[in-house]
Design a protein around this motif. Structure first.
Motif, PDB file in Angstrom:
ATOM      1  N   GLY A   1       0.790  -1.228   0.000  1.00 19.40           N
ATOM      2  CA  GLY A   1       0.000   0.000   0.000  1.00 19.40           C
ATOM      3  C   GLY A   1       0.819   1.273   0.000  1.00 19.40           C
ATOM      4  N   MET A   2       2.140   1.154   0.032  1.00 21.93           N
ATOM      5  CA  MET A   2       3.007   2.328   0.108  1.00 21.93           C
ATOM      6  C   MET A   2       3.394   2.800  -1.298  1.00 21.93           C
ATOM      7  SD  MET A   2       2.928   2.420   3.306  1.00 21.93           S
ATOM      8  CE  MET A   2       4.030   3.777   3.685  1.00 21.93           C
ATOM      9  N   PRO A   3       3.636   4.114  -1.456  1.00 18.63           N
ATOM     10  CA  PRO A   3       3.979   4.647  -2.786  1.00 18.63           C
ATOM     11  C   PRO A   3       5.294   4.090  -3.306  1.00 18.63           C
ATOM     12  CG  PRO A   3       4.265   6.329  -1.088  1.00 18.63           C
ATOM     13  CD  PRO A   3       3.583   5.177  -0.429  1.00 18.63           C
ATOM     14  N   ARG A   4       5.374   3.938  -4.635  1.00 18.11           N
ATOM     15  CA  ARG A   4       6.593   3.477  -5.298  1.00 18.11           C
ATOM     16  C   ARG A   4       7.063   4.548  -6.277  1.00 18.11           C
ATOM     17  NH1 ARG A   4       6.479   0.140  -1.855  1.00 18.11           N
ATOM     18  NH2 ARG A   4       6.549  -2.132  -2.059  1.00 18.11           N
TER      19      ARG A   4
ATOM     20  N   MET B   1      -5.936   3.930  -8.499  1.00 16.04           N
ATOM     21  CA  MET B   1      -6.691   5.071  -9.025  1.00 16.04           C
ATOM     22  C   MET B   1      -7.469   5.671  -7.853  1.00 16.04           C
ATOM     23  SD  MET B   1      -8.985   4.932 -12.508  1.00 16.04           S
ATOM     24  CE  MET B   1     -10.038   3.636 -11.874  1.00 16.04           C
ATOM     25  N   ILE B   2      -6.921   6.754  -7.294  1.00 12.65           N
ATOM     26  CA  ILE B   2      -7.485   7.352  -6.071  1.00 12.65           C
ATOM     27  C   ILE B   2      -7.110   8.827  -6.053  1.00 12.65           C
ATOM     28  CG2 ILE B   2      -5.436   6.831  -4.662  1.00 12.65           C
ATOM     29  CD1 ILE B   2      -7.369   6.040  -2.364  1.00 12.65           C
ATOM     30  N   GLY B   3      -7.920   9.670  -5.414  1.00 15.94           N
ATOM     31  CA  GLY B   3      -7.654  11.105  -5.423  1.00 15.94           C
ATOM     32  C   GLY B   3      -6.349  11.496  -4.757  1.00 15.94           C
ATOM     33  N   ILE B   4      -6.130  10.973  -3.545  1.00 15.90           N
ATOM     34  CA  ILE B   4      -4.857  11.150  -2.825  1.00 15.90           C
ATOM     35  C   ILE B   4      -4.524   9.810  -2.180  1.00 15.90           C
ATOM     36  CG2 ILE B   4      -3.659  12.282  -0.908  1.00 15.90           C
ATOM     37  CD1 ILE B   4      -5.408  14.728  -1.313  1.00 15.90           C
ATOM     38  N   LEU B   5      -3.344   9.302  -2.426  1.00 14.74           N
ATOM     39  CA  LEU B   5      -2.928   8.031  -1.834  1.00 14.74           C
ATOM     40  C   LEU B   5      -2.797   8.213  -0.315  1.00 14.74           C
ATOM     41  CD1 LEU B   5      -2.132   5.211  -2.981  1.00 14.74           C
ATOM     42  CD2 LEU B   5       0.254   5.968  -2.799  1.00 14.74           C
ATOM     43  N   PRO B   6      -3.582   7.480   0.484  1.00 13.82           N
ATOM     44  CA  PRO B   6      -3.600   7.726   1.936  1.00 13.82           C
ATOM     45  C   PRO B   6      -2.273   7.483   2.630  1.00 13.82           C
ATOM     46  CG  PRO B   6      -5.547   6.468   1.270  1.00 13.82           C
ATOM     47  CD  PRO B   6      -4.623   6.508   0.080  1.00 13.82           C
ATOM     48  N   THR B   7      -1.399   6.688   2.020  1.00 16.34           N
ATOM     49  CA  THR B   7      -0.135   6.328   2.674  1.00 16.34           C
ATOM     50  C   THR B   7       0.999   7.291   2.349  1.00 16.34           C
ATOM     51  OG1 THR B   7       0.190   4.802   0.812  1.00 16.34           O
ATOM     52  CG2 THR B   7      -0.646   3.869   2.872  1.00 16.34           C
ATOM     53  N   LEU B   8       0.749   8.316   1.546  1.00 18.68           N
ATOM     54  CA  LEU B   8       1.811   9.282   1.252  1.00 18.68           C
ATOM     55  C   LEU B   8       2.274   9.967   2.532  1.00 18.68           C
ATOM     56  CD1 LEU B   8       0.478  11.027  -1.977  1.00 18.68           C
ATOM     57  CD2 LEU B   8       2.630   9.746  -1.781  1.00 18.68           C
ATOM     58  N   ASP B   9       3.567  10.134   2.648  1.00 18.11           N
ATOM     59  CA  ASP B   9       4.174  10.807   3.789  1.00 18.11           C
ATOM     60  C   ASP B   9       4.859  12.077   3.296  1.00 18.11           C
ATOM     61  OD1 ASP B   9       6.891  10.939   5.712  1.00 18.11           O
ATOM     62  OD2 ASP B   9       5.044  10.396   6.756  1.00 18.11           O
ATOM     63  N   ARG B  10       5.094  13.004   4.198  1.00 21.57           N
ATOM     64  CA  ARG B  10       5.775  14.240   3.785  1.00 21.57           C
ATOM     65  C   ARG B  10       7.122  13.952   3.143  1.00 21.57           C
ATOM     66  NH1 ARG B  10       5.777  18.411   8.624  1.00 21.57           N
ATOM     67  NH2 ARG B  10       7.045  19.538   7.086  1.00 21.57           N
ATOM     68  N   ASP B  11       7.806  12.908   3.578  1.00 19.67           N
ATOM     69  CA  ASP B  11       9.113  12.575   3.015  1.00 19.67           C
ATOM     70  C   ASP B  11       9.017  12.067   1.577  1.00 19.67           C
ATOM     71  OD1 ASP B  11      10.289  13.305   5.385  1.00 19.67           O
ATOM     72  OD2 ASP B  11      10.453  11.255   6.148  1.00 19.67           O
ATOM     73  N   ASP B  12       7.818  11.640   1.165  1.00 18.57           N
ATOM     74  CA  ASP B  12       7.637  11.211  -0.222  1.00 18.57           C
ATOM     75  C   ASP B  12       7.505  12.397  -1.164  1.00 18.57           C
ATOM     76  OD1 ASP B  12       7.488   8.421   0.434  1.00 18.57           O
ATOM     77  OD2 ASP B  12       5.414   8.730   1.108  1.00 18.57           O
TER      78      ASP B  12
ATOM     79  N   GLY C   1      -8.062  -1.931  16.529  1.00 16.79           N
ATOM     80  CA  GLY C   1      -6.804  -1.868  17.262  1.00 16.79           C
ATOM     81  C   GLY C   1      -5.574  -1.552  16.443  1.00 16.79           C
ATOM     82  N   LEU C   2      -5.740  -1.263  15.151  1.00 15.20           N
ATOM     83  CA  LEU C   2      -4.577  -0.913  14.337  1.00 15.20           C
ATOM     84  C   LEU C   2      -4.118   0.506  14.659  1.00 15.20           C
ATOM     85  CD1 LEU C   2      -5.775  -3.368  12.715  1.00 15.20           C
ATOM     86  CD2 LEU C   2      -4.910  -2.237  10.641  1.00 15.20           C
ATOM     87  N   SER C   3      -2.823   0.734  14.529  1.00 19.15           N
ATOM     88  CA  SER C   3      -2.299   2.101  14.642  1.00 19.15           C
ATOM     89  C   SER C   3      -2.786   2.914  13.450  1.00 19.15           C
ATOM     90  CB  SER C   3      -0.772   2.077  14.660  1.00 19.15           C
ATOM     91  OG  SER C   3      -0.283   1.695  13.373  1.00 19.15           O
ATOM     92  N   ARG C   4      -2.639   4.237  13.534  1.00 12.22           N
ATOM     93  CA  ARG C   4      -3.090   5.083  12.410  1.00 12.22           C
ATOM     94  C   ARG C   4      -2.388   4.704  11.118  1.00 12.22           C
ATOM     95  NH1 ARG C   4      -5.919   9.922  13.621  1.00 12.22           N
ATOM     96  NH2 ARG C   4      -5.288  10.727  11.599  1.00 12.22           N
ATOM     97  N   ASP C   5      -1.061   4.556  11.164  1.00  9.78           N
ATOM     98  CA  ASP C   5      -0.326   4.238   9.936  1.00  9.78           C
ATOM     99  C   ASP C   5      -0.748   2.884   9.386  1.00  9.78           C
ATOM    100  OD1 ASP C   5       0.978   6.632  10.073  1.00  9.78           O
ATOM    101  OD2 ASP C   5       2.892   5.807  10.780  1.00  9.78           O
ATOM    102  N   ALA C   6      -0.909   1.901  10.269  1.00  7.23           N
ATOM    103  CA  ALA C   6      -1.317   0.563   9.823  1.00  7.23           C
ATOM    104  C   ALA C   6      -2.735   0.593   9.270  1.00  7.23           C
ATOM    105  CB  ALA C   6      -1.212  -0.428  10.978  1.00  7.23           C
ATOM    106  N   ALA C   7      -3.611   1.394   9.886  1.00  3.98           N
ATOM    107  CA  ALA C   7      -4.999   1.500   9.413  1.00  3.98           C
ATOM    108  C   ALA C   7      -5.044   2.136   8.026  1.00  3.98           C
ATOM    109  CB  ALA C   7      -5.831   2.309  10.404  1.00  3.98           C
ATOM    110  N   LEU C   8      -4.230   3.174   7.807  1.00  9.02           N
ATOM    111  CA  LEU C   8      -4.192   3.817   6.486  1.00  9.02           C
ATOM    112  C   LEU C   8      -3.647   2.864   5.432  1.00  9.02           C
ATOM    113  CD1 LEU C   8      -2.973   7.367   7.538  1.00  9.02           C
ATOM    114  CD2 LEU C   8      -5.162   6.840   6.444  1.00  9.02           C
ATOM    115  N   ALA C   9      -2.598   2.106   5.789  1.00 11.83           N
ATOM    116  CA  ALA C   9      -2.022   1.151   4.835  1.00 11.83           C
ATOM    117  C   ALA C   9      -3.018   0.035   4.520  1.00 11.83           C
ATOM    118  CB  ALA C   9      -0.722   0.570   5.385  1.00 11.83           C
ATOM    119  N   ALA C  10      -3.699  -0.471   5.553  1.00 12.95           N
ATOM    120  CA  ALA C  10      -4.682  -1.536   5.335  1.00 12.95           C
ATOM    121  C   ALA C  10      -5.863  -1.038   4.510  1.00 12.95           C
ATOM    122  CB  ALA C  10      -5.163  -2.083   6.684  1.00 12.95           C
ATOM    123  N   THR C  11      -6.294   0.194   4.767  1.00  9.01           N
ATOM    124  CA  THR C  11      -7.384   0.793   3.979  1.00  9.01           C
ATOM    125  C   THR C  11      -6.967   0.922   2.519  1.00  9.01           C
ATOM    126  OG1 THR C  11      -8.241   2.006   5.884  1.00  9.01           O
ATOM    127  CG2 THR C  11      -8.828   2.854   3.712  1.00  9.01           C
TER     128      THR C  11
END
Length: 505
Positions: free
Chosen positions: A58-61, A126-137, A467-477
């Protein structure tokens, strides 16, 4: 901005010459309009979709160069950042089974692109904003390796003269800064083109402005950025702030932003091109060898290269476009308000709703823009971005007394706009089977009050409750979204939540 440019420095004489060429181009456009040199009605439409690359986690490439090399098709191009691609579908004539044809072409193209991306452990999302994007990306080192993007970034940064400030207050509040325009790359959109005659341009553009709020309310698909839940459609505020050449002092003086809704209804395509010259300094003062007025005098068709380039650096949500096909000039309205996704069926349903609605609104004997203040249309657009399918709009009242009242988006679409869209598609000559299938998707979104943004938010919150962390929940979503996106069922049919077994994120 699809033109190839060579990076370089500009001096004062470059900017002066470019300003003079822009004015000649505008004069040339005016002459083309007066002399009625534009193409006859052809009912042509076109679609462009910006895409994300993400891995199975789920992370950007950051692999668009390698993926494009493997795809090896002129239908696919780079976009601003290395995790972006864009697919362009050749123009089609509106009518018949055009929407089924478009859907089939897109399915074939995206399935092929996804297979090729899989060769480097990436996939198409195909999504408006990839939820897993981080500022470092979203840093300048991840700009696509194309001169025009580097040059555009350098010029916007120089014009601003300080870091960009992102401040979006939604469900949560995001405040951060960026040293480049790369956060704009988080915004992946669908662009719907419609070729129109000069005589119809103003009505179609005004109609598209009116329709924009309903488009966003139904199609919102961008609720997350940098781990925060913001607006239901966070692209417009993000795009505005990440390309804003105005320091706070110029904002306070009322200087227009380069990303904007506009400020008035228009009477001609000329109005918009003229505003672009009057309000916005050149970012890329690159002069073409052509002398447009000399070409006109000789009976030719000028490219108006400087005008086209300048127009491409001003991000109206409904943009005027000048083009040439087979030596004949034409005008298009480019509708840029929609996010990408969630599925091809959803994208085509959004397109069918737009083309039908715009046709009906533009041909109304009492146009809505004669009864709705422009400021109200802009406020509707902002409300749609913030609240999505739960937005409320200001809208002209029916009946003899007139005036405006408040109505929720779903009621407005279901009771007033969808019937107009059906009539508009009939006027285009679209087959009833296509019309009913794709506008039926819009009806179901209204009935269930579901769009991409509401699904993302509901699934994310359910993941947090598990019970997922925020980052894990965004990646799973994101992973679940990609799975359902490739499954192809429209978003109103997606079950909320994650599968029982959630891979570790």
């Amino acid at each position: 901005m699809g033109e190839k440019v060579v990076a370089g420095q500009f001096d004062l004489s470059d900017r002066q010459r470019y300003r003079e060429k822009l004015q000649k181009c505008l004069t040339g456009l005016e002459r083309l309009l007066v002399e009625k040199r534009f193409d006859r009605p052809k009912n042509l439409m076109g679609v462009e979709i910006e895409l994300n690359l993400a891995g199975s986690d789920g992370m950007p490439r950051m692999l668009n160069g390698q993926v494009l090399e493997r795809i090896a098709s002129r239908d696919f191009q780079t976009e601003l950042a290395m995790f972006n691609l864009e697919v362009n579908i050749a123009p089609h004539r509106l009518g018949g089974r055009v929407f089924d044809q478009l859907a089939e072409e897109l399915r074939t193209s995206l399935a092929y692109a996804d297979r090729k991306a899989g060769e480097v452990d990436a996939g198409i999302v195909m999504i408006g904003i990839l939820p897993t994007l981080d500022r470092d990306d979203l840093v300048s080192s991840n700009l696509s390796e194309v001169d025009r993007y580097t040059l555009l970034n350098d010029q916007i940064v120089a014009a601003r003269g300080e870091d960009f400030r992102l401040d979006i207050d939604g469900v949560e509040h995001l405040v951060c800064t960026s040293k480049s325009i790369v956060p704009e790359a988080a915004c992946t959109s669908v662009q719907l083109h419609l070729q129109v005659t000069p005589g119809r341009f103003a009505d179609v553009w005004n109609a598209a402005q009116v329709a924009s709020a309903a488009q966003i309310a139904l199609g919102a698909n961008s609720p997350f950025l940098f781990g925060r839940e913001l607006w239901q459609e966070s692209r417009p505020p993000l795009f505005l702030q990440s390309t804003d050449t105005r320091p706070p002092e110029l904002q306070a003086q009322g200087v227009r932003p380069r990303t904007w809704f506009g400020e008035r209804w228009v009477t001609s395509a000329y109005d918009l091109f003229e505003e672009n010259l009057r309000y916005f300094p050149a970012l890329l003062p690159l002069c073409d060898d052509e002398e447009p007025l000399e070409v006109l005098e000789a009976g030719g068709t000028p490219k108006l290269a400087e005008l086209v380039l300048h127009n491409g650096t001003i991000y109206r949500w409904n943009r005027p476009v000048y083009g040439i096909a087979d030596g004949v000039p034409h005008l298009r309205v480019e509708n840029r308000v929609l996010p990408a996704g969630p599925t091809i069926t959803d994208v085509i349903a959004n397109a069918a709703f737009y083309y039908g609605l715009v046709r009906a609104l533009a041909e109304d004997s009492r146009p809505i823009w004669t009864r709705l203040p422009f400021a109200a249309a802009e406020a509707n657009f902002d409300a749609a971005c913030r609240y999505g399918i739960d937005a409320r709009f200001t809208w002209p009242r029916r009946g003899r007394y007139g005036g405006t009242g408040e109505v929720d988006a779903v009621t407005l679409v279901r009771d007033e706009l969808l019937p107009l869209a059906y009539a508009g598609l009939d006027a285009w000559g679209v087959e009833p089977a296509d019309r009913d299938l794709y506008l039926g998707v819009i009806e179901e979104r209204c009935r269930r009050r579901v769009n991409g943004a509401s699904w993302q938010s509901a699934t994310f919150h359910q993941a947090l409750e598990q019970g997922l962390s925020r980052d894990a929940a965004l990646a799973a979503t994101t992973r679940r979204y990609a799975e359902l996106m490739h499954g192809g069922e429209p978003v109103h049919m997606w079950p909320v939540g994650l599968p029982e077994t959630v891979p570790a994120g």
